[in-house]
Design a protein around this motif. Structure first.
Motif, PDB file in Angstrom:
ATOM      1  N   PRO A 193      15.488  10.211  36.720  1.00  0.00           N
ATOM      2  CA  PRO A 193      14.095  10.466  37.146  1.00  0.00           C
ATOM      3  C   PRO A 193      13.816  11.929  37.452  1.00  0.00           C
ATOM      4  O   PRO A 193      12.734  12.431  37.158  1.00  0.00           O
ATOM      5  N   GLU A 194      14.800  12.641  38.049  1.00  0.00           N
ATOM      6  CA  GLU A 194      14.548  14.035  38.399  1.00  0.00           C
ATOM      7  C   GLU A 194      14.381  14.915  37.166  1.00  0.00           C
ATOM      8  O   GLU A 194      13.824  16.016  37.248  1.00  0.00           O
ATOM      9  N   ILE A 195      14.827  14.423  36.009  1.00  0.00           N
ATOM     10  CA  ILE A 195      14.631  15.151  34.756  1.00  0.00           C
ATOM     11  C   ILE A 195      13.377  14.657  34.038  1.00  0.00           C
ATOM     12  O   ILE A 195      12.517  15.444  33.639  1.00  0.00           O
ATOM     13  N   GLY A 196      13.254  13.337  33.888  1.00  0.00           N
ATOM     14  CA  GLY A 196      12.101  12.773  33.193  1.00  0.00           C
ATOM     15  C   GLY A 196      10.780  13.116  33.843  1.00  0.00           C
ATOM     16  O   GLY A 196       9.791  13.436  33.160  1.00  0.00           O
ATOM     17  N   ASN A 197      10.741  13.086  35.181  1.00  0.00           N
ATOM     18  CA  ASN A 197       9.487  13.355  35.901  1.00  0.00           C
ATOM     19  C   ASN A 197       9.064  14.818  35.831  1.00  0.00           C
ATOM     20  O   ASN A 197       7.932  15.157  36.180  1.00  0.00           O
ATOM     21  N   VAL A 198       9.969  15.694  35.419  1.00  0.00           N
ATOM     22  CA  VAL A 198       9.624  17.101  35.241  1.00  0.00           C
ATOM     23  C   VAL A 198       9.344  17.400  33.766  1.00  0.00           C
ATOM     24  O   VAL A 198       8.342  18.018  33.419  1.00  0.00           O
ATOM     25  N   VAL A 199      10.221  16.931  32.862  1.00  0.00           N
ATOM     26  CA  VAL A 199      10.119  17.272  31.443  1.00  0.00           C
ATOM     27  C   VAL A 199       8.889  16.629  30.799  1.00  0.00           C
ATOM     28  O   VAL A 199       8.178  17.284  30.019  1.00  0.00           O
ATOM     29  N   ILE A 200       8.609  15.362  31.108  1.00  0.00           N
ATOM     30  CA  ILE A 200       7.501  14.668  30.444  1.00  0.00           C
ATOM     31  C   ILE A 200       6.138  15.297  30.767  1.00  0.00           C
ATOM     32  O   ILE A 200       5.385  15.645  29.846  1.00  0.00           O
ATOM     33  N   PRO A 201       5.757  15.476  32.034  1.00  0.00           N
ATOM     34  CA  PRO A 201       4.453  16.102  32.301  1.00  0.00           C
ATOM     35  C   PRO A 201       4.361  17.542  31.787  1.00  0.00           C
ATOM     36  O   PRO A 201       3.331  17.937  31.234  1.00  0.00           O
ATOM     37  N   LEU A 202       5.430  18.334  31.967  1.00  0.00           N
ATOM     38  CA  LEU A 202       5.397  19.701  31.470  1.00  0.00           C
ATOM     39  C   LEU A 202       5.364  19.730  29.943  1.00  0.00           C
ATOM     40  O   LEU A 202       4.664  20.555  29.343  1.00  0.00           O
ATOM     41  N   GLY A 203       6.102  18.821  29.319  1.00  0.00           N
ATOM     42  CA  GLY A 203       6.117  18.770  27.864  1.00  0.00           C
ATOM     43  C   GLY A 203       4.772  18.432  27.262  1.00  0.00           C
ATOM     44  O   GLY A 203       4.438  18.880  26.162  1.00  0.00           O
ATOM     45  N   ALA A 204       3.957  17.643  27.992  1.00  0.00           N
ATOM     46  CA  ALA A 204       2.635  17.281  27.482  1.00  0.00           C
ATOM     47  C   ALA A 204       1.760  18.498  27.238  1.00  0.00           C
ATOM     48  O   ALA A 204       0.864  18.466  26.389  1.00  0.00           O
ATOM     49  N   SER A 205       1.998  19.576  27.980  1.00  0.00           N
ATOM     50  CA  SER A 205       1.204  20.792  27.798  1.00  0.00           C
ATOM     51  C   SER A 205       1.963  21.921  27.110  1.00  0.00           C
ATOM     52  O   SER A 205       1.347  22.791  26.501  1.00  0.00           O
ATOM     53  N   LEU A 206       3.292  21.906  27.177  1.00  0.00           N
ATOM     54  CA  LEU A 206       4.057  23.050  26.699  1.00  0.00           C
ATOM     55  C   LEU A 206       4.902  22.782  25.459  1.00  0.00           C
ATOM     56  O   LEU A 206       5.372  23.734  24.837  1.00  0.00           O
TER      57      LEU A 206
END
Length: 412
Positions: free
Chosen positions: A280-293
Motif C-alpha cells: 500500500p505504501e507504494i501503490g497509494n503513492v505511485v497510482i495517483p502520481l502516475g495519473a498525472s505524471l
C-alpha cells in the motif's frame, strides 16, 4: 460458482458496456437521450476522486517512517516513469520509420488560436494555483498532488504531535475508498449509457481523414499494450508477475476506456495493484502520481503527431537532434497533460513552441490527439499498474541490498 462470484463485477460491467454499444448501433443519434445517465455517473466519480487522491497520497506519505524510505520510493518511481516513457517514445519512432506516414491533410488557417505564454508563466500555472479552492478542481491535478504530498510530508515530520492527524488521514482514506466502491456499483449502468452515446454519435467518424496515422497509433499501441506491459510485468515478477498483472488489469482497462480518464481510473487501479501484491505504501503513492505524471500512451501519440506535422511542412524526422528533442518533448508532454479527456492541448502547443511550427499545425495535432484518446487513456492509466509492480520490485531489491550491506558491516 466460485469463478462467477469472483468475477461478477467484471461480468456486470461487460454486460452494461455490450448492451449500451448495441443500443447505440440500433438507435444511432437518438440514443443521446440517455447521455445524462452516463454524465451523472462520471460526475459522481470525478467528485469522489478528488478527496480520494488527497487522502491516499497524504496518508501514504504521512505513515511512512521518517528517513530514507519515502525518498527511495519517489526516486525509484521517477526512474521507472522516465524509462517507460522513453522506451515507448523510442519504439514509436522505430515504428514510424518502418511504416512511414504519407498523409494528405487540409490545414486550417484559423488565426485565433491562443499562443502559449512565456515559460515562467507556464511553469507557474503547471505547478501552482493562487487560490486554495482552485486545488479542488480536477483540472489542477498536479498542484493538488503537490499539495497533498506536502501535507503528508508535514504530517510525517510532526512526529507524535501529528499522530491524530495521521489517524484522520488514514480513516479518510478508508472511507473514500468505500465511497468509490459504492459509486462503482452503478458502473454497468453508467458506463453502458456512456458507451451507447459514443457508439450512437461518435463511433462512425472515429478515423476520418487521418486513417493512416490513427491506424499506426492503434496498431502499435495495441502491440505495446500487450507485449510491452507483459515485458514490464515479467521484469517485475517473472512468469507469475505476468499472470497476476493480466488477471487484475481487465477492470482498470475497461474503466479507462469507458471513462476516458486516467484520473477516474485511479480507484480501479488502487484496487488492482493491491491484488497484484504491491504494498500500500507504494501503490497509494505511485497510482495517483502516475495519473498525472506517467503517460506511455501520450508519449506514443506525441511522437506520431510530430511526424505527421513534420511531413505536412516538409521537415525530416530522422536527424539525431530532432529525435533527441522529440524524446525530451514526450517526457514534458507526459507531465503537462492532465489526466482528463482531451487534456493534451497544452502539450500540443508545447510541441508547436519548441519546434517553431506555425499555427496551422495545431488543428491536426488536436484532431489526432482527440481521436487516439480511447487507447491512449488505457495505456496511460493501466501503465501505472505495471509501473507500480516495477517500483515494488526495485524497492525490494534496494532494501535487500541495504540489508546485505548492513549485515556485512555488522560482521566487520
Amino acid at each position: 460458482m466460485g469463478f462467477f462470484r469472483t468475477y461478477s463485477s467484471l461480468f456486470w460491467l461487460l454486460a452494461g458496456i455490450i448492451a449500451g454499444s448495441i443500443a447505440g448501433m440500433i438507435f444511432g443519434e437518438h440514443i443521446a437521450v440517455i447521455k445524462p445517465v452516463g454524465d451523472i455517473f462520471l460526475n459522481l466519480l470525478f467528485t469522489a476522486v478528488i478527496p480520494l487522491v488527497f487522502f491516499a497520497v497524504a496518508s501514504a506519505i504521512a505513515n511512512i517512517d521518517a528517513g530514507k524510505k519515502l525518498g527511495a520510493i519517489l526516486g525509484i518511481m521517477s526512474l521507472v516513469f522516465l524509462a517507460t516513457i522513453l522506451i515507448s517514445g523510442f519504439l514509436t519512432i522505430v515504428a514510424v520509420w518502418i511504416f512511414p506516414i504519407h498523409q494528405e491533410i487540409t490545414l486550417s488557417h484559423d488565426t485565433n488560436i491562443t499562443q502559449p505564454g512565456n515559460w515562467g508563466e507556464q511553469i507557474t500555472k503547471l505547478l501552482t494555483v493562487n487560490e486554495f479552492y482552485e486545488l479542488l478542481s480536477r483540472h489542477n491535478m498536479l498542484p493538488f498532488l503537490i499539495f497533498s504530498g506536502l501535507v503528508g510530508f508535514a504530517s510525517m515530520r510532526a512526529g507524535q504531535a501529528g499522530q491524530a492527524f495521521r489517524n484522520f488521514l488514514h480513516a479518510g482514506n478508508e472511507v473514500m475508498k468505500d465511497l468509490l466502491t459504492l459509486i462503482m456499483k452503478a458502473g454497468p449502468i453508467g458506463l453502458g449509457a456512456y458507451f451507447a452515446y459514443q457508439v450512437g454519435t461518435v463511433g462512425p467518424q472515429l478515423f476520418g481523414t487521418y486513417a493512416h496515422s490513427l491506424g499506426l497509433y492503434y496498431g502499435f499501441g495495441i502491440v505495446y499494450f500487450f507485449a510491452g506491459f507483459t515485458f514490464y510485468a515479467f521484469v517485475a515478477g517473472g512468469i507469475n508477475g505476468v499472470k497476476i498483472f493480466w488477471k487484475n488489469n481487465i477492470i482498470p482497462s475497461l474503466t479507462a476506456v469507458g471513462t476516458g480518464s486516467s484520473i477516474a481510473t485511479i480507484p480501479a487501479n488502487l484496487e488492482a495493484v493491491k491484488k497484484m501484491g504491491v504494498p500500500p505504501e507504494i501503490g497509494n503513492v505511485v497510482i495517483p502520481l502516475g495519473a498525472s505524471l506517467h503517460k506511455d500512451g501520450s508519449s506514443i501519440s506525441s511522437i506520431i503527431k510530430m511526424t505527421v506535422v513534420f511531413g505536412m511542412f516538409g521537415r525530416g524526422f530522422d536527424s539525431p537532434s530532432v529525435i533527441l528533442l522529440a524524446l525530451a518533448i514526450t517526457v514534458l508532454v507526459s507531465i503537462v497533460e492532465g489526466g482528463i479527456p482531451n487534456g493534451g492541448y497544452i502539450g500540443e502547443m508545447l510541441v508547436m513552441s519548441v519546434y517553431g511550427l506555425p499555427v496551422e499545425a495545431l488543428p491536426p495535432l488536436m484532431i489526432i490527439g482527440t481521436l487516439v484518446d480511447p487507447l491512449a487513456t488505457i495505456l496511460n492509466a493501466t501503465g501505472d499498474n505495471v509501473a507500480s509492480m516495477l517500483v515494488a520490485r526495485f524497492a525490494q531489491r534496494s532494501r535487500d541490498a541495504e540489508t546485505q550491506r548492513n549485515f556485512i558491516k555488522s560482521g566487520e
